[in-house]
Write a protein that holds these residues in place. Sequence first.
Motif, mmCIF file in Angstrom:
data_model
loop_
_atom_site.group_PDB
_atom_site.id
_atom_site.type_symbol
_atom_site.label_atom_id
_atom_site.label_comp_id
_atom_site.label_asym_id
_atom_site.label_seq_id
_atom_site.Cartn_x
_atom_site.Cartn_y
_atom_site.Cartn_z
ATOM 1 N N ASN A 132 -6.319 72.170 -34.316
ATOM 2 C CA ASN A 132 -6.320 71.139 -33.280
ATOM 3 C C ASN A 132 -6.687 69.814 -33.935
ATOM 4 O O ASN A 132 -7.859 69.505 -34.148
ATOM 5 N N GLU A 133 -5.674 69.032 -34.279
ATOM 6 C CA GLU A 133 -5.901 67.800 -35.026
ATOM 7 C C GLU A 133 -6.795 66.823 -34.275
ATOM 8 O O GLU A 133 -7.748 66.267 -34.850
ATOM 9 N N ASP A 134 -6.532 66.595 -33.002
ATOM 10 C CA ASP A 134 -7.304 65.619 -32.235
ATOM 11 C C ASP A 134 -8.780 66.010 -32.179
ATOM 12 O O ASP A 134 -9.665 65.149 -32.318
ATOM 13 N N CYS A 170 -8.727 70.100 -42.576
ATOM 14 C CA CYS A 170 -9.529 71.310 -42.461
ATOM 15 C C CYS A 170 -9.133 72.322 -43.520
ATOM 16 O O CYS A 170 -8.081 72.208 -44.156
ATOM 17 N N VAL A 171 -9.995 73.318 -43.686
ATOM 18 C CA VAL A 171 -9.731 74.463 -44.562
ATOM 19 C C VAL A 171 -9.982 75.733 -43.759
ATOM 20 O O VAL A 171 -11.043 75.894 -43.151
ATOM 21 N N GLY A 172 -9.004 76.625 -43.758
ATOM 22 C CA GLY A 172 -9.171 77.931 -43.151
ATOM 23 C C GLY A 172 -9.700 78.906 -44.179
ATOM 24 O O GLY A 172 -9.100 79.084 -45.243
ATOM 25 N N LEU A 232 1.233 67.037 -40.066
ATOM 26 C CA LEU A 232 0.292 67.865 -40.819
ATOM 27 C C LEU A 232 1.027 68.657 -41.888
ATOM 28 O O LEU A 232 2.172 69.094 -41.693
ATOM 29 N N LEU A 233 0.356 68.843 -43.016
ATOM 30 C CA LEU A 233 0.894 69.642 -44.120
ATOM 31 C C LEU A 233 -0.114 70.719 -44.461
ATOM 32 O O LEU A 233 -1.306 70.448 -44.626
ATOM 33 N N ALA A 290 -5.337 75.128 -46.686
ATOM 34 C CA ALA A 290 -5.808 73.754 -46.537
ATOM 35 C C ALA A 290 -4.795 72.952 -45.737
ATOM 36 O O ALA A 290 -3.583 73.106 -45.924
ATOM 37 N N VAL A 291 -5.284 72.082 -44.867
ATOM 38 C CA VAL A 291 -4.414 71.265 -44.009
ATOM 39 C C VAL A 291 -4.754 69.793 -44.217
ATOM 40 O O VAL A 291 -5.927 69.390 -44.165
ATOM 41 N N TYR A 292 -3.708 68.989 -44.442
ATOM 42 C CA TYR A 292 -3.831 67.543 -44.645
ATOM 43 C C TYR A 292 -3.094 66.812 -43.537
ATOM 44 O O TYR A 292 -2.107 67.313 -42.987
#
Length: 342
Positions: A124-126, A88-90, A65-66, A77-79
């Motif tokens: 939580n990616e999954d 996702c975006v926080g 994740l980045l 932002a998470v990629y």
Amino acid sequence: MDKIFASRWLSHDRVVVGTKCNSIAVIELASGQLTFIPTLDSGEPPCGQWSCGIHAIDMNPSRRLLATGGTNVNDVAVYQLPSFDPLCVGECCHSDWIFDLLWLDDQHLITGSRDGSVALWNVNEDEIVERVQQGALRKHALTRCRAKLACFVNSKIRALAINHALERAAALSFTGTLKEIDLATFSLTSRELAGLENVECVCLAVNEDGSLYAAGSRSQVTLIDARNLKTVTRIRNKHGVSGVRSVNLKHDLLSYGTGLGGIFFWDLRSHRYLLLDGKCECPLQATRGWTRPSEQLFNVLFNGCCGQSVFTHCFDPSGLRLFAGGGPLPACLYGNYAALWS
């Protein structure tokens, strides 16, 4: 593309950068090709013309994740890697620009903002991927922070560092105060250091064993004993008051980039600068880079003082290659600089 503010190595031949014009780009080092990554929207409107750009990029320990800034620079932002698929975006946490962010582990990260606060996020990616596959999400998730901590009342957070050895995070204010956060309780510790140069404190690093912090300000780098937050030494910026714009600690080597495009190396064992050919203390110097043609005359009026600043520099995992990025120092000039040293 305007000034490069942040950079991270993705692989041996790819670097991802964040810019003042709020762009995220992957640079193919062999060819120089740029691939732009779309920024991620949230439910909040963009900050408009006063957007500060992308100041921070970080990957989680597993490099799956980045995290970086969003379209709204108050968001994170998470990629997913290596595809850069949006995850996702926080949002709805910080009231001002995010200046730094760092992963604590594969699922948690912290952000530091100009509003003086540090926020804790859980990714939580999954769980998010499962919701996307089930059709519960249209494109990417929107999430809120788990906790928010007010660190500074009358100053902005400019840089963060994670001290895994002490299980603490360090937050540096623009006006030169360093505070610590206990990561187990996500609360401020009783320790702080307020004796730093109180002008343009913009960068912070910690060494691998967690024993030393390095804080960069207008005219110096301050080395701080992480065990007691006492100043060890102050290293004067060889480029005067142009500002220390980026700092890095790797093993026994301190490196810092300046507002005049120099990258200096300080040997922590011998307490002196590394020399090139036995005499030159500035072995790396930025070239002219690129400045928007319509603004070059303005550059000339500054008598050449508007060279390229080094706002970010980072070593590859081998420690044998160095990427440096930046652009013209004055905020009113549009341009960029990038270089690979080996």
